[in-house]
Design an enzyme around this catalytic site. Structure first.
Site, PDB file in Angstrom:
ATOM      1  N   ASN A  29     -69.516 -11.129 -12.379  1.00 34.84           N
ATOM      2  CA  ASN A  29     -69.076 -12.429 -11.861  1.00 34.84           C
ATOM      3  C   ASN A  29     -69.795 -13.500 -12.672  1.00 34.84           C
ATOM      4  O   ASN A  29     -70.983 -13.714 -12.482  1.00 34.84           O
ATOM      5  CB  ASN A  29     -69.449 -12.504 -10.369  1.00 34.84           C
ATOM      6  CG  ASN A  29     -69.236 -13.885  -9.779  1.00 34.84           C
ATOM      7  OD1 ASN A  29     -68.608 -14.743 -10.401  1.00 34.84           O
ATOM      8  ND2 ASN A  29     -69.758 -14.101  -8.578  1.00 34.84           N
ATOM      9  N   LYS A  31     -69.417 -16.600 -12.529  1.00 31.74           N
ATOM     10  CA  LYS A  31     -69.574 -17.875 -11.790  1.00 31.74           C
ATOM     11  C   LYS A  31     -69.141 -19.030 -12.710  1.00 31.74           C
ATOM     12  O   LYS A  31     -68.227 -18.847 -13.506  1.00 31.74           O
ATOM     13  CB  LYS A  31     -71.009 -18.001 -11.279  1.00 31.74           C
ATOM     14  CG  LYS A  31     -71.427 -16.762 -10.472  1.00 31.74           C
ATOM     15  CD  LYS A  31     -72.695 -16.912  -9.711  1.00 31.74           C
ATOM     16  CE  LYS A  31     -72.963 -15.625  -8.948  1.00 31.74           C
ATOM     17  NZ  LYS A  31     -74.150 -15.691  -8.111  1.00 31.74           N
ATOM     18  N   HIS A 112     -66.915 -15.078  -1.612  1.00 31.07           N
ATOM     19  CA  HIS A 112     -68.291 -15.091  -2.128  1.00 31.07           C
ATOM     20  C   HIS A 112     -69.108 -16.096  -1.319  1.00 31.07           C
ATOM     21  O   HIS A 112     -68.603 -17.135  -0.912  1.00 31.07           O
ATOM     22  CB  HIS A 112     -68.286 -15.464  -3.614  1.00 31.07           C
ATOM     23  CG  HIS A 112     -69.618 -15.248  -4.262  1.00 31.07           C
ATOM     24  ND1 HIS A 112     -70.662 -16.119  -4.091  1.00 31.07           N
ATOM     25  CD2 HIS A 112     -70.082 -14.235  -5.038  1.00 31.07           C
ATOM     26  CE1 HIS A 112     -71.719 -15.648  -4.748  1.00 31.07           C
ATOM     27  NE2 HIS A 112     -71.390 -14.512  -5.327  1.00 31.07           N
ATOM     28  N   GLU A 114     -71.192 -18.218  -2.150  1.00 30.50           N
ATOM     29  CA  GLU A 114     -71.227 -19.585  -2.702  1.00 30.50           C
ATOM     30  C   GLU A 114     -69.966 -20.347  -2.315  1.00 30.50           C
ATOM     31  O   GLU A 114     -70.027 -21.551  -2.054  1.00 30.50           O
ATOM     32  CB  GLU A 114     -71.427 -19.514  -4.227  1.00 30.50           C
ATOM     33  CG  GLU A 114     -72.861 -19.092  -4.565  1.00 30.50           C
ATOM     34  CD  GLU A 114     -73.028 -18.379  -5.895  1.00 30.50           C
ATOM     35  OE1 GLU A 114     -72.122 -18.407  -6.737  1.00 30.50           O
ATOM     36  OE2 GLU A 114     -74.113 -17.763  -6.075  1.00 30.50           O
ATOM     37  N   GLU A 182     -73.418  -8.523  -0.245  1.00 21.10           N
ATOM     38  CA  GLU A 182     -74.308  -9.350  -1.057  1.00 21.10           C
ATOM     39  C   GLU A 182     -75.205 -10.174  -0.137  1.00 21.10           C
ATOM     40  O   GLU A 182     -74.804 -11.250   0.325  1.00 21.10           O
ATOM     41  CB  GLU A 182     -73.488 -10.309  -1.927  1.00 21.10           C
ATOM     42  CG  GLU A 182     -72.590  -9.623  -2.924  1.00 21.10           C
ATOM     43  CD  GLU A 182     -72.316 -10.513  -4.124  1.00 21.10           C
ATOM     44  OE1 GLU A 182     -72.637 -10.102  -5.229  1.00 21.10           O
ATOM     45  OE2 GLU A 182     -71.819 -11.634  -3.930  1.00 21.10           O
ATOM     46  N   GLY A 188     -79.163 -14.236  -7.219  1.00 24.36           N
ATOM     47  CA  GLY A 188     -79.739 -15.146  -8.210  1.00 24.36           C
ATOM     48  C   GLY A 188     -81.216 -15.438  -8.004  1.00 24.36           C
ATOM     49  O   GLY A 188     -81.758 -16.352  -8.610  1.00 24.36           O
ATOM     50  N   SER A 227     -78.952  -9.771  -7.555  1.00 25.28           N
ATOM     51  CA  SER A 227     -80.013  -9.506  -8.545  1.00 25.28           C
ATOM     52  C   SER A 227     -79.994  -8.075  -9.074  1.00 25.28           C
ATOM     53  O   SER A 227     -81.056  -7.509  -9.356  1.00 25.28           O
ATOM     54  CB  SER A 227     -81.392  -9.865  -7.970  1.00 25.28           C
ATOM     55  OG  SER A 227     -81.457 -11.250  -7.680  1.00 25.28           O
TER      56      SER A 227
HETATM   57  P1  PGA Z   1     -76.719 -12.216  -9.144  1.00 25.47           P
HETATM   58  O1  PGA Z   1     -75.345 -12.653  -8.440  1.00 25.47           O
HETATM   59  O2  PGA Z   1     -76.488 -10.850  -9.751  1.00 25.47           O
HETATM   60  O3  PGA Z   1     -76.973 -13.285 -10.190  1.00 25.47           O
HETATM   61  O4  PGA Z   1     -77.770 -12.189  -8.085  1.00 25.47           O
HETATM   62  C1  PGA Z   1     -74.580 -11.729  -7.728  1.00 25.47           C
HETATM   63  C2  PGA Z   1     -73.364 -12.418  -7.153  1.00 25.47           C
HETATM   64  O5  PGA Z   1     -73.489 -13.535  -6.626  1.00 25.47           O
HETATM   65  O6  PGA Z   1     -72.246 -11.860  -7.200  1.00 25.47           O
END
Ligand code: PGA
Length: 267
Positions: A29, A31, A112, A114, A182, A188, A227
């Site tokens: 992803n 983003k 997601h 976010e 998640e 992140g 992560s």
């Molecule tokens: P990350 O993001 O691997 O940077 O923690 C995962 C995600 O939000 O899908």
């Protein structure tokens, strides 16, 4: 994969089919990152995916990069990071599942954290998006996960159960439903859920899927996200009911993404 609940299959036959059907899926992803220049990363990722074998590899760049990414995908599945619940109409800024499909997308991420947080998306909105995506035959990754405060309060299982209940469609004829767990506090941040935390949640998600969908619930892939990196991928993939990963930061370059693909193939 069909949404039909199918006939009764039990015991070792079911286990064998389940193992076969739940090939690992590693989805990146990007983003709101990337550019046309960054698509040079796709070549070595596709090459590694072919060499690794036995694992499905996908990348979800921003909408504007989907068509050019498809053109140089080298066999990788390319997807979107969101879609609208409606087919078309007065939805400024919206991108429908049909538009994604026309651009060559094979999958889409919906719900997601976010998007849920920045745009106030409710479970029912996420469900509408998932239904629209599945109706277009897309592989549809529905994200769920608790916040830091919810975990500290010990509410994570209840929160995720509620998100699954509200966000997953009841039935679908086309496409493939995938669930991604998640935990928001792990996204992140470099904080990774422990294998025990992941095992407890994935077992609970599997039980909820089976309770709701019967045998089909054993065939739905459950990804872990938050992560995931080269140095924790192998131990994460070794956890029961972890059928792959949704990877943010580490999917941006071949150098950081390829070892995760290789860990999935080796698991
Ligand atoms: P990350 O993001 O691997 O940077 O923690 C995962 C995600 O939000 O899908």
């Amino acid at each position: 994969m069909s949404g039909g609940h199918g006939g009764p299959i039990t015991g070792s036959v079911l286990k064998a089919r389940t193992m076969h059907l739940r090939r690992k899926l590693v989805a990146g992803n990007w983003k709101m990152n990337g550019s046309l220049a960054a698509l040079t990363e796709l070549g070595p990722i596709a090459e590694a995916a072919r060499a690794a074998g036995g694992v499905d590899v996908a990348l979800c760049p921003p909408f504007t990069l989907i068509a050019p990414a498809v053109a140089r995908s080298g066999g990788l599945s390319i997807g979107g990071q969101d879609c609208h619940w409606a087919e078309s109409g007065a939805h400024t800024g919206g991108v429908s599942a049909a538009m994604l499909k026309e651009a060559g997308a094979k999958l889409v991420i919906v719900g997601h954290s976010e998007c849920r947080a920045e745009r106030g998306e409710s479970d029912s909105v996420v469900r509408g998006k998932a239904e629209a995506a599945l109706a277009q035959g897309l592989q549809t990754i529905v994200c769920v996960g608790e916040s830091d405060a919810e975990r500290r309060a010990g509410d994570q299982l209840a929160i995720v159960a509620r998100q699954l209940e509200g966000s997953l469609p009841d039935d679908w004829k086309d496409g493939e439903l995938v669930v991604a767990y998640e935990p928001i506090w792990a996204i992140g941040t470099g904080k990774v859920a422990t294998p025990a935390d992941i095992a407890a949640m994935h077992a609970a998600i599997r039980a909820a899927l089976v309770a709701r969908f019967g045998d089909l619930g054993l065939r739905i892939r459950i990804l872990y996200g938050g992560s995931v990196k080269a140095d924790n991928a192998a131990e994460t993939f070794a956890v029961a009911d972890v059928d792959g990963a949704l990877v943010g930061g580490a999917s941006l370059t071949a150098e950081s993404f390829v070892p995760i693909v290789e860990a999935a193939a080796a698991s």
